[in-house]
Design a protein around this motif. Structure first.
Motif, short mmCIF file in Angstrom:
data_model
loop_
_atom_site.label_atom_id
_atom_site.label_comp_id
_atom_site.label_asym_id
_atom_site.label_seq_id
_atom_site.Cartn_x
_atom_site.Cartn_y
_atom_site.Cartn_z
N THR A 1 -6.37 -7.23 1.90
CA THR A 1 -7.58 -7.64 1.18
C THR A 1 -8.38 -8.63 1.61
OG1 THR A 1 -6.74 -6.61 -0.98
CG2 THR A 1 -8.58 -7.92 -1.31
N MET B 1 0.80 -1.32 -0.01
CA MET B 1 -0.02 0.11 0.03
C MET B 1 1.06 1.26 0.00
SD MET B 1 -2.78 -1.55 0.01
CE MET B 1 -4.02 -0.24 0.38
N ILE C 1 -8.68 -2.65 4.20
CA ILE C 1 -8.30 -1.65 3.15
C ILE C 1 -9.71 -0.75 3.16
CG2 ILE C 1 -7.66 -0.89 0.79
CD1 ILE C 1 -6.12 -3.68 0.65
N SER D 1 -6.62 3.73 0.69
CA SER D 1 -6.28 3.38 -0.48
C SER D 1 -6.78 4.32 -1.44
CB SER D 1 -6.70 2.04 -1.13
OG SER D 1 -6.54 1.75 -2.47
N LYS E 1 -0.69 -6.56 -0.05
CA LYS E 1 -2.06 -6.20 -0.41
C LYS E 1 -2.70 -7.10 -0.41
CE LYS E 1 -3.48 -4.91 -4.72
NZ LYS E 1 -3.37 -3.78 -6.13
#
Length: 592
Positions: free
Chosen positions: A504, A188, A509, A363, A500
């Motif tokens: 996820t 990120m 996120i 994000s 990530k």
């Protein structure tokens, strides 16, 4: 802008980041066919230009960290393909706003102009007639087919917001027609990263909130009290040369909880705004993430975890401390590369994401409208069509792969329909001091890298020719190719291939929703902007003083003084204005 610019200096030491390109979803396969055709057409035009007299263009880039002639491998490509040479002017290196004002007064901003944002300077340049309308003589339609094919909404946004629905004076960066979701790469933009080897020695202690980080860092410091060169280690090392109207590193912890002092639409504020909820907080509110961060740094200093040079040193000084192993923690995964050299990682020592239970990391998300850095062409450019051909090339698979990853055949090659690094690429993209063969331009790889320092589309956009992102770090051939001991250890411990992927999977996120409007983002009037500068100076000064307070009583007193002075100078008025604009953004999110 300065903080982003400086950040890219470090990223460039590990990889070349500049531009992104074409979108690719199942609904756009026809568009991709057009993209490839347009790319070939642009290539043909470029090769034709190579036979013409070389055209030297003046490039004004508010984002560049380099001034002078673009040379090396990228310079050779520009000359061979487009018959172009670039002389880059970088106000970021010298002159700043005064340099830009001087060029404005001269009536000529150059041939290719890259703005750090679409704020007042961009608008003033349009009003002064210093930027070319891309619709003039069919310039965009004739020479920008790939731009129109890949980012039509970004063009339309610029037309509506800055061209009265008729003219197009540029296009914003980081546009992408990828499906909604996290737009970052393997890592990120912001993360909680620590020395993974030390963290493992401590038994991978659980951390729930940001305050839990400090006891863990203290134990790490006890495990490794000295750096490679024998200097004292610290949990945290800060710097102030990124500061604007607040202490920039005091806004970073908020991003771990899904808040940022930027919504990607309005210009500079003192409001922390949620990525995906209709929530916000002024940075001086009780329990704001900003004030919570100052307390975090103050506590770190009391524990002996804060580098005493933090108030006076610059970012580059901190980079050198990371290289030496003096720092054990980072908010930015791209910063890890300073320490994660082959010598360290081969020995099992390196940074990796550890995270906290309560995190919901911010994000910026994919946006078909693009963001606020702008590509433009100067009104006095002698051959605007050749400049447009170059910009258009950046939106083709060929242009994207070359600019981001180096020349095909030198740093990468196609294998079984996928891109893979060559042996030279494996070295040069991680150690940019590698010498480039003369036939590709010579010099070091770093010196030859693209120096304008802006993006077109997100680099994580899918390349229709490979089915994988343009960013070489995300290629399957790279991810599966002999991970170093630190990466291998992290993957075994987490069960994920990348940070990530893990975030996820754990629903950690917060993705910012893309917004567009038929009106340009609001800009403060002169009087309110002056108040913002005055309030910001107070907040910045007192934030640093609070961190280094002698005791709790002094900390509390400084906090009260900061809030009182800021409010006396117009803090509440600034917040009220920003809240009004933020509510507009929340409405636009619903329409996206």
């Amino acid at each position: 802008m300065a903080k982003t610019l400086t950040k890219v200096k470090l990223v460039a030491a590990a990889t070349v980041l500049m531009m992104g390109v074409a979108a690719c979803s199942n609904a756009e396969n026809a568009g991709n066919a057009d993209t490839n055709a347009g790319g070939n057409a642009a290539a043909g035009a470029g090769n034709a230009n190579a036979s013409k007299e070389t055209y030297q263009i003046e490039v004004l880039s508010q984002l560049a960290n380099f001034a002078g002639t673009q040379g090396g491998w990228y310079g050779k490509i520009l000359k061979d393909k487009f018959g172009l040479e670039m002389n880059i002017t970088a106000p970021n290196l010298a002159g700043g706003a005064a340099k830009f004002a001087t060029l404005m007064a001269s009536g000529d901003l150059g041939d290719l102009v890259v703005f750090g944002n679409d704020g007042q300077e961009y608008r003033d340049a349009i009003k002064a007639g210093l930027l070319l309308d891309w619709t003039k003589d069919g310039l965009l339609e004739k020479y920008g087919k790939d731009i129109l094919a890949n980012v039509p909404q970004a063009i339309e946004k610029n037309k509506k917001n800055f061209g009265d629905g008729k003219a197009v004076y540029g296009v914003g960066h980081d546009a992408s027609n990828m499906p909604s979701g996290p737009s970052e790469g393997n890592t990120m933009t912001y993360q909680i990263d620590m020395r993974w080897d030390l963290y493992q020695k401590l038994g991978n202690p659980k951390m729930t909130e940001m305050e839990d980080i400090l006891p863990v860092l203290k134990k790490m410091q006890e495990l490794e009290p000295k750096s490679d060169s024998g200097k004292p280690t610290y949990g945290l090392s800060l710097w102030g040369d990124w500061d604007g109207n607040y202490m920039t590193l005091a806004k970073q912890p908020g991003t771990i909880y899904g808040y940022d002092i930027s919504d990607g639409f309005n210009q500079g504020t003192l409001l922390e705004i949620s990525a995906n909820e209709e929530k916000y907080q002024g940075i001086l509110e009780d329990n704001s993430y900003y004030l919570r961060s100052l307390k975090f740094y103050y506590d770190a200093n009391k524990m002996g975890l804060l580098d005493p040079d933090s108030m006076t040193q610059k970012f580059d000084d901190v980079v050198n401390k990371y290289k030496d192993g003096q720092v054990l923690f980072s908010w930015f995964p791209w910063q890890d590369s300073a320490y994660n050299t082959p010598n360290h990682t081969d020995a099992g020592k390196g940074f990796a994401m550890v995270g906290i239970g309560a995190q919901k990391i911010y994000s910026y998300g994919y946006s078909p409208f693009g963001s606020n850095r702008v590509w433009a062409i100067g009104a006095k450019a002698k051959h605007p069509e050749r400049i447009m051909e170059f910009i258009n090339w950046l939106y083709t698979p060929e242009g994207m792969m070359t600019t981001l990853n180096g020349p095909e055949g030198l740093t990468w090659e196609m294998k079984d329909g996928k891109a893979a690094l060559t042996d030279f690429g494996k070295k040069a993209l991680r150690d940019t001091s590698q010498q480039v063969p003369a036939e590709f331009g010579g010099g070091t790889y770093k010196d030859g890298a693209a120096q304008i320092n802006n993006t077109t589309l997100k680099t994580t956009t899918t390349n229709p020719n490979t089915g994988e992102p343009y960013d070489w770090n995300m290629w399957s051939s790279v991810l599966k190719d002999n991970p170093n001991p630190v990466e291998k250890s992290w993957r075994e411990a987490t069960g994920a291939l990348t940070p990530k992927e893990l975030l996820t999977k754990n629903n950690q996120i917060a993705v910012n929703n893309a917004v567009s409007s038929t009106e340009a983002p609001a800009v403060m009037d002169t009087m309110l902007s002056q108040k913002l500068s005055q309030v910001g100076a107070v907040i910045k000064e007192y934030s640093w003083k609070m961190i280094y307070a002698n005791d709790d009583a002094q900390y509390d007193q400084l906090k009260k003084e900061m809030i009182k002075k800021a409010k006396g100078l117009g803090y509440d008025e600034i917040i009220d204005w920003t809240v009004e604009q933020t509510k507009k953004v929340f409405e636009l999110r619903k329409q996206s």
